[in-house]
Write an enzyme that holds these catalytic residues in place. Structure first.
Site, PDB file in Angstrom:
ATOM      1  N   HIS A  54       0.917  -1.207  -0.188  1.00 15.10           N
ATOM      2  CA  HIS A  54      -0.010   0.063  -0.077  1.00 15.10           C
ATOM      3  C   HIS A  54       0.720   1.244  -0.085  1.00 15.10           C
ATOM      4  O   HIS A  54       1.884   1.222   0.044  1.00 15.10           O
ATOM      5  CB  HIS A  54      -0.918   0.132   1.224  1.00 15.10           C
ATOM      6  CG  HIS A  54      -0.283   0.019   2.586  1.00 15.10           C
ATOM      7  ND1 HIS A  54       0.314  -1.015   2.995  1.00 15.10           N
ATOM      8  CD2 HIS A  54      -0.339   1.018   3.799  1.00 15.10           C
ATOM      9  CE1 HIS A  54       0.919  -0.641   4.280  1.00 15.10           C
ATOM     10  NE2 HIS A  54       0.364   0.634   4.476  1.00 15.10           N
ATOM     11  N   HIS A  56       1.455   3.895   1.836  1.00 12.16           N
ATOM     12  CA  HIS A  56       1.928   4.940   3.228  1.00 12.16           C
ATOM     13  C   HIS A  56       3.494   4.828   2.996  1.00 12.16           C
ATOM     14  O   HIS A  56       4.094   4.037   2.633  1.00 12.16           O
ATOM     15  CB  HIS A  56       1.414   4.122   4.532  1.00 12.16           C
ATOM     16  CG  HIS A  56       0.099   4.421   4.718  1.00 12.16           C
ATOM     17  ND1 HIS A  56      -0.574   3.729   5.691  1.00 12.16           N
ATOM     18  CD2 HIS A  56      -0.940   5.263   4.278  1.00 12.16           C
ATOM     19  CE1 HIS A  56      -1.792   3.958   5.835  1.00 12.16           C
ATOM     20  NE2 HIS A  56      -2.007   4.962   4.988  1.00 12.16           N
ATOM     21  N   ASP A  58       5.786   4.647   5.130  1.00  9.20           N
ATOM     22  CA  ASP A  58       6.611   3.731   5.575  1.00  9.20           C
ATOM     23  C   ASP A  58       6.788   2.358   5.005  1.00  9.20           C
ATOM     24  O   ASP A  58       7.350   1.312   5.532  1.00  9.20           O
ATOM     25  CB  ASP A  58       6.294   3.956   7.219  1.00  9.20           C
ATOM     26  CG  ASP A  58       4.898   3.166   7.616  1.00  9.20           C
ATOM     27  OD1 ASP A  58       3.973   3.241   6.515  1.00  9.20           O
ATOM     28  OD2 ASP A  58       4.704   2.651   8.791  1.00  9.20           O
ATOM     29  N   HIS A  59       6.096   2.627   3.854  1.00 11.68           N
ATOM     30  CA  HIS A  59       6.034   1.114   2.934  1.00 11.68           C
ATOM     31  C   HIS A  59       6.762   1.202   1.821  1.00 11.68           C
ATOM     32  O   HIS A  59       7.202   0.424   0.871  1.00 11.68           O
ATOM     33  CB  HIS A  59       4.638   0.512   2.958  1.00 11.68           C
ATOM     34  CG  HIS A  59       4.215   0.076   4.252  1.00 11.68           C
ATOM     35  ND1 HIS A  59       4.174  -1.203   4.593  1.00 11.68           N
ATOM     36  CD2 HIS A  59       3.700   0.648   5.275  1.00 11.68           C
ATOM     37  CE1 HIS A  59       3.701  -1.521   5.702  1.00 11.68           C
ATOM     38  NE2 HIS A  59       3.626  -0.250   6.297  1.00 11.68           N
ATOM     39  N   HIS A 113      -7.368  -1.321   5.999  1.00  8.79           N
ATOM     40  CA  HIS A 113      -6.288  -0.270   6.451  1.00  8.79           C
ATOM     41  C   HIS A 113      -6.241   0.839   5.487  1.00  8.79           C
ATOM     42  O   HIS A 113      -6.123   2.062   5.901  1.00  8.79           O
ATOM     43  CB  HIS A 113      -4.938  -0.930   6.587  1.00  8.79           C
ATOM     44  CG  HIS A 113      -3.940  -0.176   7.144  1.00  8.79           C
ATOM     45  ND1 HIS A 113      -3.740   0.456   8.277  1.00  8.79           N
ATOM     46  CD2 HIS A 113      -2.582   0.248   6.148  1.00  8.79           C
ATOM     47  CE1 HIS A 113      -2.820   1.286   8.280  1.00  8.79           C
ATOM     48  NE2 HIS A 113      -2.042   1.114   7.286  1.00  8.79           N
ATOM     49  N   ASP A 137       0.044  -3.794   6.304  1.00  9.54           N
ATOM     50  CA  ASP A 137      -0.588  -3.571   7.631  1.00  9.54           C
ATOM     51  C   ASP A 137      -1.801  -4.020   7.722  1.00  9.54           C
ATOM     52  O   ASP A 137      -2.682  -3.395   8.374  1.00  9.54           O
ATOM     53  CB  ASP A 137      -0.600  -1.848   7.593  1.00  9.54           C
ATOM     54  CG  ASP A 137       1.013  -1.499   8.023  1.00  9.54           C
ATOM     55  OD1 ASP A 137       1.791  -2.183   8.264  1.00  9.54           O
ATOM     56  OD2 ASP A 137       1.022  -0.229   8.011  1.00  9.54           O
ATOM     57  N   HIS A 175       5.408  -4.598  11.039  1.00  7.76           N
ATOM     58  CA  HIS A 175       5.717  -3.866  12.140  1.00  7.76           C
ATOM     59  C   HIS A 175       5.960  -4.893  13.095  1.00  7.76           C
ATOM     60  O   HIS A 175       5.234  -6.015  13.306  1.00  7.76           O
ATOM     61  CB  HIS A 175       4.698  -2.972  12.627  1.00  7.76           C
ATOM     62  CG  HIS A 175       4.411  -1.781  11.327  1.00  7.76           C
ATOM     63  ND1 HIS A 175       5.372  -0.691  11.682  1.00  7.76           N
ATOM     64  CD2 HIS A 175       3.775  -1.420  10.536  1.00  7.76           C
ATOM     65  CE1 HIS A 175       5.053   0.401  10.709  1.00  7.76           C
ATOM     66  NE2 HIS A 175       3.909  -0.220  10.005  1.00  7.76           N
TER      67      HIS A 175
END
Length: 257
Positions: A54, A56, A58-59, A113, A137, A175
């Site tokens: 996805h 975001h 942090d990905h 999410h 996530d 995570h």
């Protein structure tokens, strides 16, 4: 295919898929480029694919720098993430297949999410080995992702797809949230002896700074409250006999935990 877990940011995991025979690699959800480039240099391997779950940051935060180092790399993501994933070239939907080093993964559409979230499932190549699920996530060890762009109904549908996979599947979530997830799980499923045992084991692992990812899907089915919305104990905690409402209320409790 060997899966190499790399630590990134404060609590992220990046997963490097490596084939020694062909000396090629793919990466799942590169939060940042530095640890990926370091490991690729150690392996002297060529990066051929970026599999994003996805959009975001942090990905996908490492995408652009990885593309600069490996201009021929192919960047994959969900079709509904068009315009949100840096460098995306392939737009995937439910039932598509992707290939890495002669292994084929199934693409699973798992909104909740985010509206466009996908997961990648590599089934086992022999009867005695586990499959590998890269779920971003959506599903965590002991938990699930917050609902930023989706509804509880969508998330239940998505988690049901993942729950239907074989018990002997490695869950590579993005995570290290396991200890806190299980602390919460005990507040809504306190009589679950499997959960109690798992919590004690994870406390020991984390006291040693050991990773708790991957987990096994069969363990998640027995201990993760976000895969157990039909269970009477969870419905009692949520004060509802409706599965969707049970899930929604427990997710709301976790948001405030």
């Amino acid at each position: 295919m060997r899966v190499i877990r790399l630590e990134a940011l404060s609590d992220n995991y990046i997963f490097l898929l490596y084939n020694q025979e062909q000396n090629i690699a793919a990466v799942v959800d590169p939060a940042e480029a530095k640890p990926v480039l370091k490991k690729l240099a150690e392996l002297k391997a060529e990066l051929v694919a970026i599999f994003n779950t996805h959009h975001h940051n942090d990905h996908v935060g490492g995408n652009q720098q990885l593309i600069q180092h490996f201009p021929k790399v192919v960047v994959y993501g969900g079709v509904e993430d068009r315009g949100r994933i840096p460098g995306q070239q392939v737009f995937l939907q439910q039932g598509d297949r992707v290939e890495f080093a002669d292994q084929i993964a199934e693409v699973i559409f798992v909104p909740g999410h985010t509206r466009a979230h996908i997961a990648y499932y590599f089934p086992p190549t022999t009867a005695d080995e586990p499959g590998n699920l890269f779920c971003g996530d959506t599903l965590f060890a002991g938990g699930c992702g917050r609902l930023f762009e989706g509804t509880p109904s969508q998330m239940i549908d998505s988690l049901s797809k993942l729950r239907s996979l074989p018990d002997h599947t490695y869950v590579w979530c993005a995570h290290e949230y396991t200890l806190k997830n299980l602390q919460f799980a005990l507040t809504v499923d306190s009589d679950n002896t499997d959960l109690q045992k798992r919590y004690d084991e994870v406390k020991v692992h984390r006291s040693r700074k050991e990773a708790t990812v991957p987990s096994l899907l069969g363990v998640e089915k027995r201990t993760n409250p976000f895969l157990r919305w039909e269970q009477p104990s969870l419905q009692l905690s949520a004060n509802s006999s409706d599965p969707i409402q049970t899930f929604a209320r427990i997710r709301g409790m976790k948001d405030k935990f």
